[in-house]
Design a protein around this motif. Structure first.
Motif, PDB file in Angstrom:
ATOM      1  N   ILE A 280      -3.704   1.615  -1.020  1.00  0.00           N
ATOM      2  CA  ILE A 280      -2.512   2.228  -1.600  1.00  0.00           C
ATOM      3  C   ILE A 280      -2.244   3.525  -0.841  1.00  0.00           C
ATOM      4  O   ILE A 280      -3.055   4.451  -0.871  1.00  0.00           O
ATOM      5  N   THR A 281      -1.108   3.596  -0.142  1.00  0.00           N
ATOM      6  CA  THR A 281      -0.763   4.822   0.581  1.00  0.00           C
ATOM      7  C   THR A 281       0.149   5.720  -0.229  1.00  0.00           C
ATOM      8  O   THR A 281       0.215   6.920   0.011  1.00  0.00           O
ATOM      9  N   LYS A 282       0.868   5.134  -1.214  1.00  0.00           N
ATOM     10  CA  LYS A 282       1.716   5.924  -2.102  1.00  0.00           C
ATOM     11  C   LYS A 282       1.868   5.171  -3.409  1.00  0.00           C
ATOM     12  O   LYS A 282       2.079   3.963  -3.416  1.00  0.00           O
ATOM     13  N   ALA A 283       1.754   5.895  -4.520  1.00  0.00           N
ATOM     14  CA  ALA A 283       1.932   5.272  -5.831  1.00  0.00           C
ATOM     15  C   ALA A 283       2.817   6.154  -6.698  1.00  0.00           C
ATOM     16  O   ALA A 283       2.525   7.334  -6.894  1.00  0.00           O
ATOM     17  N   THR A 284       3.921   5.584  -7.171  1.00  0.00           N
ATOM     18  CA  THR A 284       4.813   6.273  -8.101  1.00  0.00           C
ATOM     19  C   THR A 284       4.990   5.352  -9.305  1.00  0.00           C
ATOM     20  O   THR A 284       4.647   4.169  -9.222  1.00  0.00           O
ATOM     21  N   PRO A 285       5.548   5.849 -10.402  1.00  0.00           N
ATOM     22  CA  PRO A 285       5.768   4.963 -11.559  1.00  0.00           C
ATOM     23  C   PRO A 285       6.753   3.815 -11.282  1.00  0.00           C
ATOM     24  O   PRO A 285       6.779   2.844 -12.024  1.00  0.00           O
ATOM     25  N   ALA A 286       7.529   3.916 -10.214  1.00  0.00           N
ATOM     26  CA  ALA A 286       8.516   2.877  -9.912  1.00  0.00           C
ATOM     27  C   ALA A 286       8.076   1.923  -8.795  1.00  0.00           C
ATOM     28  O   ALA A 286       8.508   0.769  -8.758  1.00  0.00           O
TER      29      ALA A 286
ATOM     30  N   ASN B  91      -1.421  -3.162   4.548  1.00  0.00           N
ATOM     31  CA  ASN B  91      -2.206  -4.364   4.781  1.00  0.00           C
ATOM     32  C   ASN B  91      -2.021  -4.766   6.232  1.00  0.00           C
ATOM     33  O   ASN B  91      -0.901  -5.064   6.667  1.00  0.00           O
ATOM     34  N   ASN B  92      -3.102  -4.737   7.014  1.00  0.00           N
ATOM     35  CA  ASN B  92      -3.069  -5.093   8.437  1.00  0.00           C
ATOM     36  C   ASN B  92      -2.012  -4.327   9.218  1.00  0.00           C
ATOM     37  O   ASN B  92      -1.252  -4.894  10.002  1.00  0.00           O
ATOM     38  N   GLY B  93      -1.936  -3.026   8.988  1.00  0.00           N
ATOM     39  CA  GLY B  93      -1.023  -2.192   9.753  1.00  0.00           C
ATOM     40  C   GLY B  93       0.416  -2.215   9.271  1.00  0.00           C
ATOM     41  O   GLY B  93       1.272  -1.561   9.869  1.00  0.00           O
ATOM     42  N   MET B  94       0.712  -2.974   8.219  1.00  0.00           N
ATOM     43  CA  MET B  94       2.074  -3.006   7.672  1.00  0.00           C
ATOM     44  C   MET B  94       2.070  -2.372   6.287  1.00  0.00           C
ATOM     45  O   MET B  94       1.151  -2.583   5.503  1.00  0.00           O
ATOM     46  N   GLY B  95       3.115  -1.612   5.998  1.00  0.00           N
ATOM     47  CA  GLY B  95       3.245  -1.001   4.679  1.00  0.00           C
ATOM     48  C   GLY B  95       4.277  -1.757   3.861  1.00  0.00           C
ATOM     49  O   GLY B  95       5.425  -1.893   4.270  1.00  0.00           O
ATOM     50  N   TYR B  96       3.867  -2.285   2.718  1.00  0.00           N
ATOM     51  CA  TYR B  96       4.765  -3.034   1.842  1.00  0.00           C
ATOM     52  C   TYR B  96       5.188  -2.147   0.681  1.00  0.00           C
ATOM     53  O   TYR B  96       4.331  -1.668  -0.064  1.00  0.00           O
TER      54      TYR B  96
ATOM     55  N   LYS C 261      -6.500   4.141  -8.236  1.00  0.00           N
ATOM     56  CA  LYS C 261      -7.248   3.342  -7.264  1.00  0.00           C
ATOM     57  C   LYS C 261      -6.840   3.689  -5.836  1.00  0.00           C
ATOM     58  O   LYS C 261      -5.715   4.125  -5.585  1.00  0.00           O
ATOM     59  N   LYS C 262      -7.758   3.452  -4.919  1.00  0.00           N
ATOM     60  CA  LYS C 262      -7.461   3.622  -3.500  1.00  0.00           C
ATOM     61  C   LYS C 262      -7.003   2.300  -2.886  1.00  0.00           C
ATOM     62  O   LYS C 262      -6.221   2.283  -1.950  1.00  0.00           O
ATOM     63  N   GLU C 263      -7.515   1.199  -3.431  1.00  0.00           N
ATOM     64  CA  GLU C 263      -7.118  -0.141  -2.978  1.00  0.00           C
ATOM     65  C   GLU C 263      -6.793  -0.988  -4.195  1.00  0.00           C
ATOM     66  O   GLU C 263      -7.320  -0.750  -5.280  1.00  0.00           O
ATOM     67  N   THR C 264      -5.922  -1.981  -3.996  1.00  0.00           N
ATOM     68  CA  THR C 264      -5.568  -2.859  -5.106  1.00  0.00           C
ATOM     69  C   THR C 264      -5.099  -4.212  -4.604  1.00  0.00           C
ATOM     70  O   THR C 264      -4.883  -4.404  -3.412  1.00  0.00           O
ATOM     71  N   LEU C 265      -4.936  -5.114  -5.546  1.00  0.00           N
ATOM     72  CA  LEU C 265      -4.346  -6.422  -5.292  1.00  0.00           C
ATOM     73  C   LEU C 265      -3.226  -6.577  -6.311  1.00  0.00           C
ATOM     74  O   LEU C 265      -3.442  -6.388  -7.507  1.00  0.00           O
ATOM     75  N   LEU C 266      -2.017  -6.858  -5.822  1.00  0.00           N
ATOM     76  CA  LEU C 266      -0.882  -7.067  -6.714  1.00  0.00           C
ATOM     77  C   LEU C 266      -0.338  -8.484  -6.522  1.00  0.00           C
ATOM     78  O   LEU C 266      -0.178  -8.944  -5.402  1.00  0.00           O
ATOM     79  N   TYR C 267      -0.069  -9.162  -7.639  1.00  0.00           N
ATOM     80  CA  TYR C 267       0.574 -10.469  -7.596  1.00  0.00           C
ATOM     81  C   TYR C 267       2.056 -10.226  -7.374  1.00  0.00           C
ATOM     82  O   TYR C 267       2.649  -9.337  -7.982  1.00  0.00           O
ATOM     83  N   ILE C 268       2.662 -11.009  -6.505  1.00  0.00           N
ATOM     84  CA  ILE C 268       4.005 -10.716  -6.012  1.00  0.00           C
ATOM     85  C   ILE C 268       5.048 -11.709  -6.518  1.00  0.00           C
ATOM     86  O   ILE C 268       4.786 -12.904  -6.628  1.00  0.00           O
ATOM     87  N   HIS C 269       6.238 -11.157  -6.777  1.00  0.00           N
ATOM     88  CA  HIS C 269       7.438 -11.970  -6.983  1.00  0.00           C
ATOM     89  C   HIS C 269       8.448 -11.481  -5.955  1.00  0.00           C
ATOM     90  O   HIS C 269       8.750 -10.288  -5.892  1.00  0.00           O
TER      91      HIS C 269
END
Length: 193
Positions: free
Chosen positions: A9-15, A21-26, A41-49
């Motif tokens: 996680i490089t940035k976390a906001t409430p929104a 991940n592998n040099g790309m920022g999502y 957390k410093k790292e996480t896994l998020l399920y995506i839609h």
């Protein structure tokens, strides 16, 4: 189609969060519920839609699969878009929203910013049966995780009963009495089989 994205996680906001991940920022849009789960957390896994529109390609992330399922059900309702669904999941936890829909609590759903009387009623009408099925499946899954259920089922199979009908009977017994002991489950199941 993405199933999940994990990384730092490089940035976390409430929104939203940005996950590297592998040099790309999502950039992934999230609810407050998910933010609470990942904020420290410093790292996480998020399920995506994925939400692909003519003018935008957006990712929505969820800390657990149940939240994503409810989000996908909400956006299937006419008049509810991805941002409204995210607002609903930010205002109430998935469990609270599930309960409000299954108990037809229009006022609780209407209390969410941007949701009026008609939309709240439409959500209930269109999702009550779907939400009920999901809740029932989750309850059965929890019951099956019960070691007493597993022991009772294996005992019934060793006694010569078929596994599928025995499983149904054990599930039914545990649904009515979740704290049943192995012996009690077997006794009741023998009466029912």
């Amino acid at each position: 189609m993405y199933e999940f994205i994990s990384g730092k996680i490089t940035k976390a906001t409430p929104a939203y969060v940005v996950i590297e991940n592998n040099g790309m920022g999502y950039l992934i849009n999230i609810s407050l519920y998910t933010y609470e789960a990942v904020k420290d957390k410093k790292e996480t896994l998020l399920y995506i839609h994925e939400n692909i529109r003519e003018d935008a390609y957006l990712l929505y992330g969820f800390s657990d699969i149940r939240e994503r399922e409810i989000f996908q059900m909400l956006i299937s309702v006419s008049g509810i878009g991805a941002n409204t669904a995210r607002m609903m999941l930010s205002s109430m936890s998935p469990e609270e929203l599930q309960l409000a829909i299954s108990t037809e609590n229009v006022n609780q759903i209407k209390s969410i910013k941007g949701i009026g009387q008609k939309t709240a009623q439409r959500v209930i009408v269109e999702l009550k049966d779907k939400i009920g099925k999901v809740a029932e499946e989750q309850k059965i899954a929890l019951l099956r995780d019960n070691t007493n259920a597993e022991e009772a089922l294996s005992a019934l199979v060793m006694l010569g009963f078929a596994k599928a009908p025995s499983q149904k009977v054990v599930d039914k017994i545990l649904k009515e009495n979740p704290d049943s002991k192995v012996e009690d489950i077997i006794k009741l199941a023998l009466k029912m089989l």
